[in-house]
Design an enzyme around this catalytic site. Structure first.
Site, mmCIF file in Angstrom:
data_model
loop_
_atom_site.group_PDB
_atom_site.id
_atom_site.type_symbol
_atom_site.label_atom_id
_atom_site.label_comp_id
_atom_site.label_asym_id
_atom_site.label_seq_id
_atom_site.Cartn_x
_atom_site.Cartn_y
_atom_site.Cartn_z
ATOM 1 N N SER A 398 0.812 -1.215 0.000
ATOM 2 C CA SER A 398 0.000 0.000 0.000
ATOM 3 C C SER A 398 0.851 1.274 0.000
ATOM 4 C CB SER A 398 -0.934 0.001 1.211
ATOM 5 O OG SER A 398 -0.224 -0.232 2.409
ATOM 6 N N ASP A 512 4.526 -7.771 6.389
ATOM 7 C CA ASP A 512 5.137 -8.979 6.958
ATOM 8 C C ASP A 512 5.519 -8.739 8.415
ATOM 9 O OD1 ASP A 512 6.110 -10.846 4.325
ATOM 10 O OD2 ASP A 512 5.798 -8.715 3.952
ATOM 11 N N HIS A 652 0.519 4.976 6.878
ATOM 12 C CA HIS A 652 0.991 5.116 5.508
ATOM 13 C C HIS A 652 1.698 6.458 5.311
ATOM 14 C CE1 HIS A 652 -2.090 1.963 5.120
ATOM 15 N NE2 HIS A 652 -1.313 1.511 4.143
#
Length: 1467
Positions: A398, A512, A652
């Protein structure tokens, strides 16, 4: 402390309602399983005047209203949460909350929900929520037992919107949410205006129809899931938070009075459970299903209570499936939490951060004058100029997709939008003057650049172009992205695949790391790198003329600072999006594990690139761009984390960071390897660099004159011995054996000898066994390059055979006589010895009778690592016995052999490696593999136990060898090499442990360590017995010794003039199997106990037994396999006396002479309460149980209600023996179900009873008996085919062993589940002495058949007596400390006496695992309910599981690239 059932009873007495209503309310049976740990609180004389200081004791009345609308087209009918033929969610919630509050205010009232909220079958009949509120208020005003104006009220409102919000556009979603909230406002306004002194819980289920259930109705997917077709956890989290945020903003208007508040409590997250219940049907008369629903509702209500105890912002979603620990008010915060007292605000404050001119404008000035391409299209990637690049692309998650990159401040919902046009590495919106991205920079050099993304949208839209990053993806998804990218480029007519130069940027790993703690194996650094390797391999193979940027994953732990700071970040979203980063406590092992994984992600990808794997052609390369590797969180001028660099979710990148990242990436691309920036700070001004006239190219390893680091180390040794000749004439005595006389070398042991990870540079390679490099048996290369014991011996005898080479398992031919197995414990050594014996006898290179053999044995590390999990199974006695069994095999079968037994290593030295954070050793692995030794507290009980076990193991081996047992022949001896007794940790010059002596797991030695071990072992073999070195220093400069003229032989006890103690003579034959018992306390309790947990042996008046032919005592009569001698049955026989035969009744009769129920003789008429039947299986237990109950109930000899009864059950042998013939009827599930049915009968019908549930026998011992006698083998195959017939190492044998263990483990879980603990006069206890097989051996080391009947299956009188002794001792041993094997050693005084301080039969509770009310402490329970199961099962399961994990899936040296499969390791 008190159980909830008691609270409920008190509350019912104080609540209004008639007797019928009281009876109805008493049906909340499920409440019995929950315990309330809060201390009794006295009623306050002056209740709080403020809702923000409201304590539970202040609440006078509890009520609820609810309306859950059916979302049209969905599979779950939410009104069924409120409506069922049994109790509704509202009913149970009110009753549960009232029961809880009773502990604080016994006079609390409850106002039942309106009758119309249950039993309704359609929406049209549901009572309007506002009308419910009006009616509830009316009823409270009319209630004479409360003061409506002055009493505090707890009101819970269950609500869901009528229409789900599932639009794709965030603006439409926001409007939909607001519309639904507006419809609910009248209800809150009514309560706010009409109800004084009220705390209102708002439980909103709308989000279940908004997102979680939006795509569950597969019959209506097209209408409801148009935009959630690829629904992600990320979007669900954002929607959930946005909805809650909208609620909190609405509720601000209802928080203006000091006596009223509304608090949003998290809604139910167990949507799968609701779907299951919805599918099965809520409206059911099934008792089981109704009880299940009640348990679900109570769990929800308890979760609601717990959230009332949690500050706003820290509340957890409800769980209807997890075991709950009920929270209590704390001294610091004794009140219910509101927005006011939680210091919580949902309204973000504008940032005061000052922005630089560069930050205010996302454009960039490019100062480069030379923007020309190469004169001709370059053919080498090492001569590539920026203007030569024709195609740009990107892969990732993303961050690269641009989620939230251009979102307005605080618009969290808009983070769902993917602003690909401003993405740092590939976005192409506008131009460089307004939007800084790598693509826009390159367009200044080549305006014809193609592939960049513009605008917004997913990767499948045309706008995305070659930006194939997918939001939420992890490294495992990148190969699929790479394949899509290749197809897109091939199908694009604008791209010439062969001649156009392509720039591809890959950045992945954040997701991850955010989730690694939930699956550390799947998301290991090795799998992360492996998946990136697959993707790069695709590009390398299929994309010519490509320059690939592999951007190093950032140090993600810095994100924690943003979460911890007092800013406007939505903390809940951050916790949900990245739990493994945000949730760990400071300095916790979880945080250390995160940092370790992060570093290994970075290191492993660097190693991948530096391997040269992608530098095999001149037109392709991969370059690590490390600018983010050590970047820290951007900060304000005040030094605080600056969230203006982030999207509204504070996770983000915002456009400010995208611009900075683009600049930093560009600069990294122009910096030579070895000089690249690896700590770019985002708040610094970044000036774009330009290609120089002398260095105009994008930098690669080649044009940077950079050499990838490599390590070529030599671990050889020099041997200066002059005399290397063999004996002349050839040696005939092992005590005159020279090194050159040894012709065969072999080894047994575990992963140390197998060579696990010796040459590994990463954890993924931990499965590889480098047998050729093993210290004691490896034979790779020669001594000049590789120091091992065989390579030293080959300097004396070049014809030496037996050593292992290369890599592989013990079954590979190159392993030869290296039969060590990773994960092996002492109990596995005999099997290794037999395999070794077979190989030596059958190999044509070995003259078995004439060749001298050197066999090295080292074992014990895995036994020690598992010691604390099952001290009985891994006791020093058992350890020594298994070593003895191994040495006995070699002694009996192998001529001309010297056996070196390496002493047990003191593993505690390895602790220092894991205690020092500088070493970066994987503590998470140590926690899993050997926690009690490597990572426990310094002064812990576990560590003390292990320390004592090490000494006991070493002493046991010493006594065994020094007994002279193996010095009965001139051609055989056993010698202990003791240098492992004291090991020094290698320490570097910096004062930290030097891990270069170890493999990446810090557990196994590296080749450097193995070389030192080999030298130490050689020197020890030359040293005389009694003068051998008992210490080892990894860092010592060990010079290889030589045989001397005076001592040319390998050291043995005899040639060292060492004298051992004589062997003790064999015991005389025994005439009977009685026992002596001399206890100080024989008397019963002063009063007949009412609690089974205070039951003494003398209190038992009645004895009974269930089972099969073992309990009928078949085989007790010598050579008679037809007659049953029940009178001498181990658990129920009462013939003769304890002096002449040991049975459980004969033991008990010494305490309770009037014991009744035992069997006598052999006829059924005198069987007493022995209802066992020959050939019985578990399915027969219910019949036997009913029979026993009726016999006891009808007996005139006992007082059925008052007498204490002892019942022993042993069953399952026949189930196992017949399992392969009918796997369904003899399955583990059926076995446990039959046991449960039997125990249910006793639990419901028998008063005052203690049940011994004897663990089913570990049947593998039968195979050892069969192997020792051909006559027994023939008999046993007929008696027990499913255990005896399978071949060794066959899948059938592995299956029956697994089923055997599962019988034990599942029975234990049933018994310790708590379902038989509600009665004070009932207990069932596992007696585990049969759990692990330790066969009795005779003086020759063979199974001693005197313990068995003529069929080799049933026991003889001697065997039955041993069973009785083991059972009695088990009954007195506390749960968790019971012996899990039967020690077949004859000793008349082996019976234990009751502990004078605690003279009771041991139960779960009086062993300390439960207190009188299953008390749960306020923090964590000292011993959780599952601890007993874990403690007991761990020794059974963990060892075999670890062996399977480590040795079962060995990686090949050069595996094929499999793009679809992720490598799974055991770590």
């Amino acid at each position: 402390m008190k159980p909830l059932l008691g609270l409920l009873f008190l509350w019912l007495l104080s609540s209004e309602g008639d007797a019928d209503h009281l009876e109805e309310q008493g049906k909340l049976k499920a409440l019995r399983s929950f315990q309330f740990p809060c201390d009794q609180v006295m009623l306050s004389e002056s209740p709080s005047s403020s809702v923000h200081a409201l304590r539970p004791a202040d609440i006078k009345i509890v009520t609820a209203i609810g309306s859950l609308q059916r979302a049209q087209g969905f599979g779950v009918h939410h009104e069924h949460l409120l409506q069922s033929t049994g109790k509704s969610l509202l009913d149970v919630s009110v009753e549960t909350l009232a029961a809880l509050i009773t502990s604080f205010n016994p006079l609390v009232l409850h106002q039942p929900p309106l009758p119309g909220t249950k039993g309704v079958t359609s929406e049209s009949q549901a009572i309007d929520l506002l009308h419910q509120a009006e009616e509830i208020v009316k009823l409270m005003k009319e209630n004479q037992m409360m003061d409506f104006q002055n009493d505090w009220k707890l009101i819970t409102v269950f609500f869901s919107a009528e229409n789900p919000c599932s639009s794709c556009a965030s603006t439409l979603l926001k409007n939909c949410i607001l519309d639904n909230l507006e419809k609910f406002k009248p209800v809150l306004e009514f309560l706010y205006n009409e109800v004084p002194k009220a705390f209102v819980n708002l439980v909103d289920f709308t989000e279940l129809t908004t997102s979680s259930l939006a795509c569950q109705d597969h019959n209506n997917v097209s209408n409801q899931c148009s935009c959630f077709g690829e629904h992600s956890i990320f979007s669900d989290i954002i929607l959930r938070w946005s909805y809650q945020d909208a609620w909190e903003k609405l509720l601000e208007r209802f928080d203006q009075k000091n006596d009223f508040t509304v608090v949003v409590q998290p809604s139910l997250q167990e949507s799968n459970l609701l779907l299951r219940l919805g599918r099965d049907g809520f409206n059911t008369t099934s008792k089981t299903q109704g009880e299940t629903l009640e348990e679900v509702y109570i769990s929800m209500a308890l979760s609601l209570w717990n959230n009332m105890m949690e500050p706003v912002g820290r509340k957890q979603p409800y769980s209807a499936t997890k075991t709950l620990q009920i929270r209590c008010p704390s001294q610091e915060s004794p009140y219910l939490f509101t927005y006011g007292n939680s210091n919580y605000s949902s309204s973000p404050e504008p940032s005061s951060t000052r922005e630089t001119s560069q930050e205010r404008s996302y454009g960039t000035n490019i100062p480069c004058f030379d923007r020309d391409p190469s004169d001709t299209i370059p053919v080498s990637v090492h001569n590539l100029k920026p203007a030569d690049i024709r195609v740009i692309a990107a892969l990732g998650d993303s961050i690269t997709a641009g989620n939230g990159a251009a979102s307005r401040p605080y618009d969290v919902l808009d983070v769902l939008t993917q602003y690909r046009g401003v993405s740092w590495s590939v976005g192409g919106d506008e131009n460089i003057s307004t939007v800084t991205t790598l693509a826009n920079i390159l367009r200044e050099f080549n305006p014809s650049l193609i592939g960049y993304s513009i605008g917004t949208g997913k990767e499948t839209t045309d706008n995305a172009a070659l930006n194939q990053a997918v939001a939420g993806n992890r490294a495992e998804h990148v190969p699929a992205q790479a394949r899509r990218l290749v197809e897109l480029m091939r199908n694009d007519t604008r791209i010439n695949m062969q001649t156009d130069w392509k720039l591809i940027t890959l950045f992945i790993g954040g997701n991850d790391l955010c989730d690694f703690c939930n699956n550390p194996v799947h998301l290991s650094p090795e799998n992360y790198t492996y998946n990136i390797q697959i993707a790069l391999d695709i590009l390398h193979r299929e994309v010519p003329r490509a320059f690939v940027n592999l951007v190093t994953i950032l140090s993600i732990a810095s994100l924690r600072e943003l979460h911890a700071s007092s800013n406007t970040c939505p903390k809940l979203i951050m916790r949900l999006l990245c739990p493994c980063v945000i949730n760990p406590q400071e300095n916790s092992s979880d945080l250390k594990k995160l940092v370790y994984f992060n570093r290994r992600y970075q290191e492993r990808t660097r190693q991948l690139v530096e391997s040269g794997r992608y530098d095999t052609t001149d037109d392709f390369t991969v370059v690590m761009q490390p600018f983010l590797m050590n970047a820290s969180i951007p900060r304000t001028e005040e030094g605080l984390p600056d969230n203006s660099y982030f999207a509204p979710d504070c996770f983000h990148f915002g456009q400010k960071t995208h611009s900075q990242a683009a600049r930093a990436l560009w600069n990294n691309m122009l910096e030579p390897l070895g000089e690249k920036t690896d700590n770019q700070q985002m708040e610094d001004e970044i000036v774009l660099k330009c290609p120089s006239e002398t260095e105009p190219f994008l930098r690669t390893y080649k044009n940077s004159n950079y050499t990838y680091p490599s390590q070529t180390l030599n671990y050889g040794s020099q041997l200066l011995c002059e005399d290397r000749s063999p004996s002349s004439p050839p040696a005939t005595s092992v005590h005159s054996l020279k090194p050159a006389d040894v012709q065969v070398i072999a080894a047994l042991g575990d992963s140390l000898t197998a060579g696990t990870a010796i040459a590994s540079d990463n954890l993924l390679d931990l499965n590889t066994t480098y047998r050729g490099l093993s210290w004691s048996i490896g034979g790779d290369a020669s001594l000049e390059n590789v120091t091992t014991l065989p390579n030293i011996f080959r300097e004396f005898n070049t014809m030496l055979v037996g050593y292992s080479t290369g890599i592989g398992s013990e079954n590979d031919s190159n392993a030869f006589l290296n039969q060590a197995v990773p994960g092996a414990q002492a109990e596995h050594l005999p099997a290794q010895a037999r395999n070794l014996l077979r190989l030596m006898k059958t190999d044509p290179r070995i003259d078995f009778s004439a060749d001298w053999k050197l066999i090295t044995i080292h074992i014990g590390g895995n036994d020690l690592c598992n010691y604390c999990k099952d001290p009985d199974h891994y006791s020093d006695v058992n350890f020594t016995r298994r070593i003895q069994e191994t040495l006995d095999i070699l002694h009996q079968e192998v001529p001309k052999a010297l056996v070196s037994v390496i002493d047990v290593m003191n593993l505690l030295v390895l602790r220092e490696l894991f205690m020092d954070s500088q070493t970066q050793c994987p503590t998470y692995m140590a926690d899993y593999l050997c926690s009690s030794v490597l990572t426990g507290e310094d002064n812990s009980l576990e560590l003390t136990m292990v320390r004592e076990a090490i000494k006991a193991y070493q002493l046991g081996i010493q006594r065994l060898v020094e007994s002279g047992r193996y010095d009965t022949r001139e051609d055989f001896t056993v010698v202990i090499q003791p240098f492992f007794q004291n090991v020094n940790t290698p320490v570097g010059q910096d004062g930290h442990p030097d891990i270069s002596y170890f493999s990446p797991d810090c557990l196994h030695p590296s080749q450097k360590g193995h070389s030192q071990l080999a030298k130490a072992l050689w020197n020890a073999m030359l040293q005389p017995v009694g003068q051998k070195t008992d210490s080892f220093d990894f860092m010592a400069d060990i010079v290889l010794d030589c045989p001397t003229q005076n001592n040319p032989f390998l050291g043995t006890n005899k040639n060292s003039n060492q004298t051992y103690l004589p062997v003790e003579p064999t015991d005389e034959p025994i005439e009977n199997w009685g026992s002596d018992l001399s206890c100080s306390e024989w008397a019963p309790s002063s009063h007949v106990p009412i609690s089974v947990h205070q039951l003494q042996p003398a209190d038992i008046k009645v004895i009974g037994a269930l089972g099969d032919s073992l309990t009928t005592a078949l085989g007790a009569i010598p050579n008679d396999l037809q007659s049953e001698l029940r009178g001498l049955s181990w658990s129920i026989g009462g013939d003769v006396t304890l002096e002449t035969h040991t049975t459980l009744p004969n033991i008990l009769k010494t305490f309770s002479p009037n014991l009744f129920g035992f069997s006598t003789g052999s006829s059924r008429e005198t069987a007493g309460f022995n209802v066992a039947e020959g050939g019985a299986t578990a399915r027969n237990m219910t019949v036997q149980a009913h029979k026993l109950v009726e016999l006891m109930r009808s007996s005139s000899e006992i007082n059925f209600k008052e007498d204490w009864k002892l019942i022993t059950v042993l069953i399952g042998g026949n189930d196992l023996c017949q399992y392969c013939l009918d796997k369904e009827n003899y399955s583990v599930q059926k076995y446990v179900k039959h046991l449960q049915d039997m125990l249910d009968i006793f639990y419901e019908e028998l008063p005052r009873v203690f049940v011994n549930m004897v663990d089913i026998l570990d049947m593998s011992g039968l195979r050892q008996i069969a192997a020792s006698s051909s006559e027994c083998a023939l008999k046993l195959k007929n008696v027990c085919p499913c255990v005896l017939n399978p071949e060794e190492n066959s899948s059938e044998l592995q299956e029956i062993k697994r089923v055997n263990r599962d019988f034990q483990a599942e029975a234990m879980q049933l018994i310790y589940s708590g379902q038989y603990e509600e009665r004070e006069d009932f207990a069932v206890v596992i007696q585990p002495f049969f759990r692990n097989t330790l066969l009795p051996l005779d003086s020759n080391g063979n199974p001693d058949l005197s313990f068995f009947a003529a069929d080799c299956f049933h026991f003889s009188l001697r065997g039955y007596a041993e069973m009785a002794m083991a059972l009695w001792n088990n009954m007195l041993e506390p749960v968790g400390e019971k012996q899990t094997y039967n020690n077949f050693t004859r000793d008349r005084s082996k019976l234990k006496c009751p502990n004078p301080e605690k003279p009771f039969l041991s139960t779960l509770r009086n062993s300390g695992f439960r207190n009188s009310y299953l008390n749960l402490e306020k923090t964590e329970p000292s011993v959780p309910y599952w601890a007993v199961i874990v403690a007991a099962v761990a020794g059974v399961l963990v060892g075999s599981l670890f062996i399977w994990l480590v040795s079962g899936r060995r990686a090949k040296r050069h595996p094929h690239n499999t793009e679809n499969n992720t490598k799974e390791t055991a770590l």
